[in-house]
Enzyme design. Structure first.
Site, PDB file in Angstrom:
ATOM      1  N   SER A 465      -8.739  -3.731   8.660  1.00 39.98           N
ATOM      2  CA  SER A 465      -7.670  -4.968   7.782  1.00 39.98           C
ATOM      3  C   SER A 465      -8.307  -6.349   7.921  1.00 39.98           C
ATOM      4  CB  SER A 465      -6.614  -4.833   9.160  1.00 39.98           C
ATOM      5  OG  SER A 465      -5.116  -6.086   8.530  1.00 39.98           O
ATOM      6  N   ASP A 550       0.320   0.425   0.720  1.00 42.75           N
ATOM      7  CA  ASP A 550      -0.118  -0.564   1.912  1.00 42.75           C
ATOM      8  C   ASP A 550       0.844  -1.544   2.046  1.00 42.75           C
ATOM      9  OD1 ASP A 550      -1.459  -1.961   4.112  1.00 42.75           O
ATOM     10  OD2 ASP A 550      -3.333  -2.318   3.546  1.00 42.75           O
ATOM     11  N   HIS A 582      -1.096   1.119   5.920  1.00 38.87           N
ATOM     12  CA  HIS A 582      -2.224   0.191   6.482  1.00 38.87           C
ATOM     13  C   HIS A 582      -3.437   0.985   7.389  1.00 38.87           C
ATOM     14  CE1 HIS A 582      -3.895  -3.499   7.205  1.00 38.87           C
ATOM     15  NE2 HIS A 582      -3.212  -3.682   7.855  1.00 38.87           N
TER      16      HIS A 582
END
Length: 612
Positions: A465, A550, A582
């Site tokens: 991320s 995601d 994610h």
């Protein structure tokens, strides 16, 4: 020097033997997640006979979260489809065995807002059923399955229920990025303003809930202070009382006494978690618990009579232990550890460190050295935490142990913008993605190199991320510093990333625009801080991984990057997981990625790898 045995990846990243244990409201039963027939299942059993059995059939879809209903009869769990974060809320009746989908709606997000012991058969949820961009509040009856709309949640967030499960507190978002705490006497009354927090205070503030009598609210906030304090806020007058504060670290949580309903524990995260008792009785409990524990203890729950506590004992060099504390006898019993197979391997210590960044700001973090290796000239991995409004934490971390076991020094940095170190430190990260936040990582590399710990020619940067974004910035902006980079679920074009935030995440989008940059007014800044803008400068190998579903970092980010890398002839490996969102929630995907990453790092840094 003899190297320790390789810890199998399946032991570190496969399904834990035990996870997410919870104590029933009566304290008589225990539930937890454990493998069964190839998937994570909720298991349940009596603490009297310890006959634990799998409870639910998830059809291969992992449980994201679960909770006991306050009636003690129903377990509620959430599950999505392949990482799309559109969860269904499922109820299991422990008496009849009946399973019921309480939110049988496709493409709808659901979030549990409230459960109260005084209304044990109901649950309050938030859903965007009427419109993808609009959340509404619903009350669900666990006995009948009936679901009724209460009201629209437009303009408000952070909903809280009083002891009667009435929505009587919330946050109103303000145009300056702050919020106002709102309260009302019941769901028929008008809202009144209690306290307004400006942008800088609101960024590190959180409403926790009502006290047991429903007269006061508990709030974490750095208002009028340097760090987040635990505050009691009158739900009638808005008067504020400071319950606890630490001069250097944020208070991150609190616990209510299950009988009195008043605060009896504050949670402060210093170098590691610490608990502060508010009464002689609770202080005595914590003394007995600590005497029987080896690490940083966190209460996971208590029964309604305060007779039994479920505890998590966190250590850095061993598996996480879950224990049961009996207050009447003072006995602390270990129930299980999250991964018993780890007990046979030498694990690494996670050492708190600090250094001074180039502009004089003190930065904290952790070093994990490979066991049995000399602390000189080590191949090094800078593993950047995600968020970025989060922090690296002390304790057992599978990723740190994996990398250290393979021979790498692991560097984890709580760069500016990380949580836990006060308002000013967090706000110092505003509009500094790819700027001073990245400088803190670069300064960390230079610090470990100058200290002699790291080999300057064998340093990698990795992350998920925001951490993946930072890894790509490192590869594009300072390629001379790193030998290779691994990026998972990484934004690559800050303009398109912010513009792609779904409508139901309006608050997240507003936060990104305020704290990172607004595509309409800061397009040049955002492009200059985007790894995509400097792809031509990348000259180190990359390993990329994304989940097709995601919702946070859409696959279009990966598409832009992979095409640009191809055009510029940059060496890269690209892994696309069609059944993930994610990050990696399915064990077989986590293992596949770690295998690829282990091979990649071994080729470029010279570390060890487990044969496939």
């Amino acid at each position: 020097m003899t190297q320790p045995p390789l810890i199998p990846r399946r032991v570190l990243f496969g399904e834990p033997a035990y996870a997410m244990p919870t104590l029933s409201p009566s304290g008589t039963h225990l539930a937890f997640l454990a493998p069964y027939e190839g998937g994570p299942y909720v298991w349940l059993g009596s603490l009297a006979d310890r006959d634990f059995r799998p409870l639910t059939d998830l059809n291969g879809h992992p449980v994201q979260d679960y909770v006991w209903a306050r009636d003690g009869r129903h377990l509620l769990y959430q599950s999505d489809r392949d990482g799309d974060e559109r969860h269904h809320l499922i109820s299991v009746d422990l008496v009849t065995g009946r399973t019921r989908d309480l939110t049988p709606h496709n493409g709808v997000r659901v979030q549990v807002i409230g459960l109260q012991r005084q209304v044990p058969h109901q649950v309050l949820v938030l859903m965007n059923l009427r419109s993808p961009e609009q959340n509404d509040l619903y009350r669900v009856d666990l006995r009948s399955g009936d679901c009724c709309l209460i009201e629209s949640a437009a303009g408000l967030a952070g909903w809280l229920t009083d002891p009667q499960l009435r929505v009587c507190a919330a946050q109103r978002r303000n145009s300056d990025g702050g919020f106002t705490v709102m309260a009302r006497d019941d769901e028929e009354s008008d809202w009144r303003e209690l306290l307004t927090l400006g942008y800088e205070d609101a960024a590190d503030s959180q409403l926790l809930g009502f006290t047991g009598d429903g007269k006061d609210l508990l709030l974490l906030s750095p208002q009028d202070a340097r760090t987040a304090r635990l505050l009691r806020l009158s739900a009638v007058t808005g008067a504020v009382e400071v319950l606890y504060e630490d001069p250097g670290y944020d208070v991150v949580g609190a616990s209510l006494h299950p009988v009195t309903g008043q605060v009896d524990i504050a949670v402060v995260e210093r170098e590691r978690i610490d608990l502060v008792a508010f009464s002689t009785e609770t202080a005595y409990d914590l003394t007995r618990i600590r005497a029987a524990s080896r690490g940083a203890v966190m209460p996971l729950g208590r029964d309604l009579a305060n007779r039994r506590w479920l505890l998590q004992d966190n250590v850095d060099d061993g598996p996480t232990a879950f224990r049961l504390y009996e207050r009447e006898t003072g006995k602390v019993e270990e129930l299980f550890t999250h991964q018993p197979e780890l007990a046979g391997y030498p694990l690494a210590r996670m050492e708190p460190v600090s250094y001074v960044a180039r502009d004089g700001l003190t930065i904290h973090g952790y070093l994990t050295f490979p066991p049995g290796a000399a602390r000189r000239g080590l191949p090094t991995v800078v593993n950047v935490h995600g968020g970025p409004w989060n922090r690296s934490r002390w304790g057992f971390r599978a990723e740190s142990q994996w990398l250290a076991n393979r021979g790498y020094l692991v560097v984890e940095v709580n760069y500016r913008g990380s949580t836990g170190y006060g308002r000013d430190f967090m706000v110092a990260g505003d509009r500094e993605w790819g700027g001073r936040m990245q400088d803190d990582l670069v300064d960390a590399v230079r610090w470990v190199v100058d200290s002699g710990y790291a080999d300057p020619d064998r340093v990698a940067i990795t992350g998920i991320s925001y951490g993946g974004y930072a890894a790509l910035v490192g590869a594009a902006f300072t390629p001379e510093l790193f030998r290779c980079a691994v990026a998972v679920a990484a934004p690559v074009n800050l303009r398109t990333f912010i513009e792609s935030v779904p409508g139901y995440w309006k608050a997240v989008g507003n936060q990104l625009r305020r704290r990172v940059g607004d595509p309409e007014t800061d397009a040049e800044l955002l492009w200059s801080r985007s790894p995509l803008s400097r792809v031509a400068d990348i000259r180190i190998p990359l390993l990329l991984a994304y989940g097709r579903n995601d919702p946070r970092v859409p696959i279009s980010e990966a598409d832009q990057l992979v095409e640009a890398l191809r055009v510029h002839g940059v060496a890269h490996e690209y892994l696309l997981f069609p059944d993930e969102g994610h990050g990696f929630h399915k064990p077989h995907n986590a293992l596949a990625f770690r295998s690829a990453a282990e091979s990649f790092l071994a080729r470029h840094l010279g570390g060890r790898r487990e044969p496939d």
